[in-house]
Enzyme design. Structure first.
Site, PDB file in Angstrom:
ATOM      1  N   SER A 100      35.581   7.507  34.511  1.00  0.00           N
ATOM      2  CA  SER A 100      35.544   6.456  36.176  1.00  0.00           C
ATOM      3  C   SER A 100      35.705   5.525  36.628  1.00  0.00           C
ATOM      4  CB  SER A 100      34.407   7.608  36.393  1.00  0.00           C
ATOM      5  OG  SER A 100      34.841   7.294  38.334  1.00  0.00           O
ATOM      6  N   HIS A 104      38.655  -3.827  41.389  1.00  0.00           N
ATOM      7  CA  HIS A 104      38.618  -4.329  42.964  1.00  0.00           C
ATOM      8  C   HIS A 104      38.714  -5.645  42.810  1.00  0.00           C
ATOM      9  CE1 HIS A 104      36.112  -1.559  45.588  1.00  0.00           C
ATOM     10  NE2 HIS A 104      35.204  -1.548  44.405  1.00  0.00           N
ATOM     11  N   HIS A 114      41.109   3.830  42.369  1.00  0.00           N
ATOM     12  CA  HIS A 114      39.923   5.105  41.483  1.00  0.00           C
ATOM     13  C   HIS A 114      40.675   5.604  41.200  1.00  0.00           C
ATOM     14  CE1 HIS A 114      38.425   8.459  42.379  1.00  0.00           C
ATOM     15  NE2 HIS A 114      37.163   7.938  41.439  1.00  0.00           N
ATOM     16  N   ASN A 116      39.761   8.835  38.222  1.00  0.00           N
ATOM     17  CA  ASN A 116      38.444   9.897  37.915  1.00  0.00           C
ATOM     18  C   ASN A 116      39.166  10.991  36.872  1.00  0.00           C
ATOM     19  OD1 ASN A 116      36.436  12.214  37.905  1.00  0.00           O
ATOM     20  ND2 ASN A 116      35.489  10.801  37.224  1.00  0.00           N
ATOM     21  N   GLY A 267      21.115  11.017  37.208  1.00  0.00           N
ATOM     22  CA  GLY A 267      22.250  10.026  36.433  1.00  0.00           C
ATOM     23  C   GLY A 267      22.162   9.012  36.430  1.00  0.00           C
TER      24      GLY A 267
END
Length: 308
Positions: A100, A104, A114, A116, A267
């Site tokens: 993932s 920026h 983005h 993933n 996580g």
């Protein structure tokens, strides 16, 4: 002879690690600064166990903050965010592995991106292991350019074409629906593709589609980044960029299923929140002045539309 469960997981893991290296090398070549690799491990006995590599670039000439993480974790039972569409797997042990990223850029004219790709496999107390795939990529501009949007969507469509003519329209609409800030009735960006719980193609087909999406990322994003990274800007554009980054933060914390999955399953928080921008701001009831580029972002770009 078909691959067994462990061989399938190993095959996916090897490809994901290679993808992470290729993407970070490509981004570093544009920025001029290398990513730092943070290797981490969660030991047996914790709520989740496994390992990963968080690749981070901060304070670059082009990328103000860029994170690209690989993780491979195992847990004793799927969290609620993963079983809401699969009630038969409630309580099943699972493995989840994926890459993932969120980049920026520093320049307000360069969009945030983005991407993933992931696989989850669950082993119920009775029956065979279940595999499913998810992922996609989406673009979040601060100043809109039609040629950027068309290019990004063209690469997304090309990545999905070998797997059926229905995939791009379906996954494009899914992306528009998913990356929607419901509390503001506003799109996060110009979309892209998004899919989740994909098992209809079987393991081989799902893995092939995953590879096609991941392999298409650099072609989708780097030409846009190179085109916009040196555009002159001043404090007005920078201030608007930080304001719009606030919307990105809101979506990730309030609506993103991946963030919820990571936090609910125990996580690694630092890696889960690696997608956050380094700086963001909020303004009360802000409305852009009509006729400005900032107003055009909302009226012409932050709306679901057919870019192709």
């Amino acid at each position: 002879m078909p691959l067994d469960h462990a061989e399938r997981v190993g095959q996916v893991r090897a490809w994901l690690l290679d993808l992470q290296q290729r993407i970070t090398a490509g981004a570093s070549a544009v920025d001029g600064q290398a990513f730092i690799a943070d290797h981490w491990r969660k030991e047996p006995g914790e709520s989740l166990q496994g390992s990963g590599i968080s690749m981070i670039l901060e304070g670059g000439a082009v990328l103000e903050r860029a994170g690209c993480g690989f993780s491979h974790v195992q847990g004793p039972r799927l969290p609620p965010s993963a079983t809401q569409h699969r009630p038969e797997l409630v309580g099943a042990a699972f493995e989840a592995l994926g890459v993932s990223l969120v980049f920026h850029p520093r320049n307000p004219y360069a969009p945030t991106v983005h991407m993933n790709v992931r696989m989850i496999t669950a082993t119920p107390t009775q029956g065979e292991p279940a595999f499913w795939f998810g992922g996609g990529m989406d673009l979040t501009p601060y100043y809109g350019f039609e040629d950027d949007a068309v290019h990004f969507h063209r690469i997304c469509r090309g990545a999905l074409e070998p797997y059926g003519a229905d995939k791009y329209p379906r996954f494009k609409a899914w992306c528009d629906d998913y990356f929607h800030l419901k509390h503001r009735n506003e799109q996060r960006g110009i979309g892209g593709i998004f899919y989740d719980d994909l098992s209809e193609l079987g393991f081989e087909g799902g893995f092939a589609l995953m590879r096609s999406v991941g392999d298409g990322f650099l072609d989708a994003y780097l030409p846009i980044l190179k085109r916009r990274k040196d555009t002159p800007y001043d404090e007005r554009e920078r201030e608007f960029q930080l304001y719009r980054r606030g919307r990105y933060v809101e979506f990730n914390l309030v609506w993103d299923r991946g963030t919820h999955f990571g936090l609910q399953s125990g996580g690694r928080t630092e890696s889960i929140l690696m997608s956050m921008p380094p700086l963001a701001s909020w303004s009360y009831a802000r409305i852009p002045e009509p006729g400005t580029p900032e107003a055009a972002l909302a009226s012409d770009f932050l709306v679901p539309k057919d870019w192709l």
